[in-house]
Enzyme design. Structure first.
Site, PDB file in Angstrom:
ATOM      1  N   GLU A 261     -67.924  85.673 -29.461  1.00  0.00           N
ATOM      2  CA  GLU A 261     -66.381  84.424 -30.003  1.00  0.00           C
ATOM      3  C   GLU A 261     -65.657  86.697 -29.814  1.00  0.00           C
ATOM      4  OE1 GLU A 261     -65.166  83.436 -33.441  1.00  0.00           O
ATOM      5  OE2 GLU A 261     -67.181  81.705 -33.149  1.00  0.00           O
ATOM      6  N   GLU A 315     -55.015  76.196 -34.090  1.00  0.00           N
ATOM      7  CA  GLU A 315     -55.647  74.942 -34.574  1.00  0.00           C
ATOM      8  C   GLU A 315     -55.236  74.708 -36.112  1.00  0.00           C
ATOM      9  OE1 GLU A 315     -60.051  74.727 -33.893  1.00  0.00           O
ATOM     10  OE2 GLU A 315     -59.775  76.496 -33.324  1.00  0.00           O
ATOM     11  N   LYS A 318     -57.110  74.930 -39.126  1.00  0.00           N
ATOM     12  CA  LYS A 318     -58.215  75.610 -40.433  1.00  0.00           C
ATOM     13  C   LYS A 318     -58.274  76.085 -41.327  1.00  0.00           C
ATOM     14  CE  LYS A 318     -60.687  77.883 -37.853  1.00  0.00           C
ATOM     15  NZ  LYS A 318     -61.334  79.030 -36.678  1.00  0.00           N
ATOM     16  N   GLU A 324     -55.954  82.722 -38.585  1.00  0.00           N
ATOM     17  CA  GLU A 324     -56.870  81.647 -38.284  1.00  0.00           C
ATOM     18  C   GLU A 324     -56.061  80.514 -37.391  1.00  0.00           C
ATOM     19  OE1 GLU A 324     -60.603  81.248 -39.475  1.00  0.00           O
ATOM     20  OE2 GLU A 324     -60.015  83.379 -40.100  1.00  0.00           O
TER      21      GLU A 324
END
Length: 456
Positions: A261, A315, A318, A324
């Site tokens: 990541e 997203e 999240k 985030e």
């Protein structure tokens, strides 16, 4: 006869291929309620030339859609299943049959991430990690799937020391119980260490000490390690080598490392210094270039670094700060948040593209008004009071409890009010000044999760 441009493309591809190239993959997260169906996602991956993808589970929809695609897949056994996986191989036998054998080899599963950043899991699952890894591997062997690697992503917080890079070491309370047994497992099974590396976190917490160019892999004077004299030109390399140094300190310098990541958010809260579309494009674009051209690190110059960018999509479900929800390379409608090369061919056709990553521009003529933070709190407050009062700006959205209250800072609230006034007055000359407290910008400002008005 080949055109000069085509000949140049072939030459650049050949030059890049002389060194062993690193690989670039994407993390396919699904903490959202507006993502396209798996079949459409796989079409998107293929259209972008992506051949590596990492999942956070063994979602049937994704694994079924990936069948026959030729895309290599890393799947995951979630943290909440570590206890069961550690307690009995019968559990991992069943798990492997239901989640791996069922799809393999049509779906090209190449690795299993057992847990994710387990050492910072609030549920205290650290003790289960290595036994779970052993049981998963034993089950793979049992069903003739031993070519599938088993590892577990760790966060940089597993390090006790990371600066200077040469002093990198693992936290002492983790070394004997879990780090050494895990590294021994990786060595024994021919696997590699998965590491999640985020220069953004270090930069946003220490922006007064770390150069932005250094964090974004742009040209900069570099930093010389006081311990070994090696020069670092990027925070990414420094962080990766800190992990290598920690592994070497335990005599595991033969193991490979894969960055499972890494990324940079295209949007953040007011206190998330450095978050933004241009910086996200620069970081990911330069990192792709670095990986695909086979560049090693100062400590391991001959070791290419494979990376999985986080993430495929923004997203919206999240939790946590605005960043985030804004790490994606694509919006849920499959449009690019910004454009960067993702393959060797894309890079070779425009070798400078990674450092000049293209960001979608605003509609022609569209402008916004934002606060000038250098004007000082007194001037900003006076201008904000005027805009919301006699100026007639729509300031209801920035009242406490309203949609645009956060980020709750004077500069952010002033920007929203100034822009409301500016748009209400048809962006007329002189309507974005407020005595030097504001100025005009040509890219839509980033304001938490609240969109700036673009006209009335």
């Amino acid at each position: 006869m080949a055109s000069p441009a085509f000949s140049c493309l072939l030459l650049l591809v050949s030059i890049f291929a002389l060194a062993e190239s690193g690989s670039v993959g994407l993390n396919w997260g699904r903490v959202a309620n507006d993502l396209p169906p798996p079949a459409k996602v796989v079409e998107l991956l293929k259209s972008q030339g992506i051949t590596l993808v990492k999942l956070y589970d063994t979602y049937d929809g994704a694994l079924t859609a990936l069948a026959g695609s030729g895309i290599s897949v890393v799947v995951a056994l979630p943290n909440e299943q570590l206890s069961s996986a550690a307690s009995a191989q019968s559990f991992t036998d069943s798990w492997v049959q239901s989640n791996i054998s069922k799809y393999y080899p049509s779906t090209k599963i190449v690795a299993i991430a057992v847990g994710n950043e387990v050492f910072v899991d609030p549920n205290n699952t650290t003790d289960f990690l290595v036994p779970a890894m052993n049981n998963v591997h034993a089950s793979l062997v049992k069903y003739n799937l031993s070519d599938i690697s088993v590892s577990s992503p760790i966060a940089l917080s597993a390090l006790q020391t990371s600066y200077p890079t040469s002093s990198g070491s693992f936290k002492s309370d983790l070394v004997e119980p879990v780090i050494k047994p895990m590294l021994e497992f990786l060595r024994k099974t021919g696997s590699y260490l998965m590491v999640n590396v985020y220069p953004f976190f270090a930069y946003t917490a220490n922006s007064d000490q770390i150069s932005l160019d250094y964090a974004l892999l742009k040209q900069n004077p570099g930093v010389v390690d006081s311990g070994n004299g090696l020069k670092y030109n990027s925070l990414f390399d420094a962080q990766v080598d800190a992990v290598y140094a920690a592994m070497s300190a335990l005599q595991y310098n033969d193991l490979k490392l894969v960055v499972t990541e890494t990324g940079w958010p295209s949007k953040g809260d007011a206190n998330e210094v450095g978050a933004g579309t241009q910086n996200a494009a620069a970081y990911n674009g330069n990192l792709v270039r670095r990986a695909l051209t086979g560049t090693g690190t100062p400590l391991r110059p001959n070791n290419t670094v494979d990376v999985y960018l986080f993430a495929l999509f923004n997203e919206n479900q999240k939790t946590g700060p605005t960043s985030e929800r804004n790490y994606g390379l694509f919006y849920p409608d499959e449009q690019k948040v910004y454009s960067i090369p993702l393959t060797l061919e894309q890079l070779a056709s425009d070798p400078n593209n990674a450092s000049k990553a293209q960001v979608p521009t605003a509609p022609v003529g569209q402008t916004w008004c934002v606060a000038n933070g250098k004007a000082g709190a007194k001037k900003l407050q006076a201008a904000l009071d005027y805009a919301c009062g006699k100026g007639g700006a729509d300031c209801q959205p920035i009242q406490q409890g309203s949609a645009c209250y956060n980020p709750n800072t004077l500069e952010a609230h002033a920007s929203y009010a100034f822009n409301s006034y500016y748009q209400k007055n048809a962006r007329g000359a002189g309507t974005c000044n407020f005595g030097g407290a504001a100025f005009v910008v040509t890219q839509v400002p980033e304001y938490g999760e609240c969109d700036f008005p673009t006209g009335y």
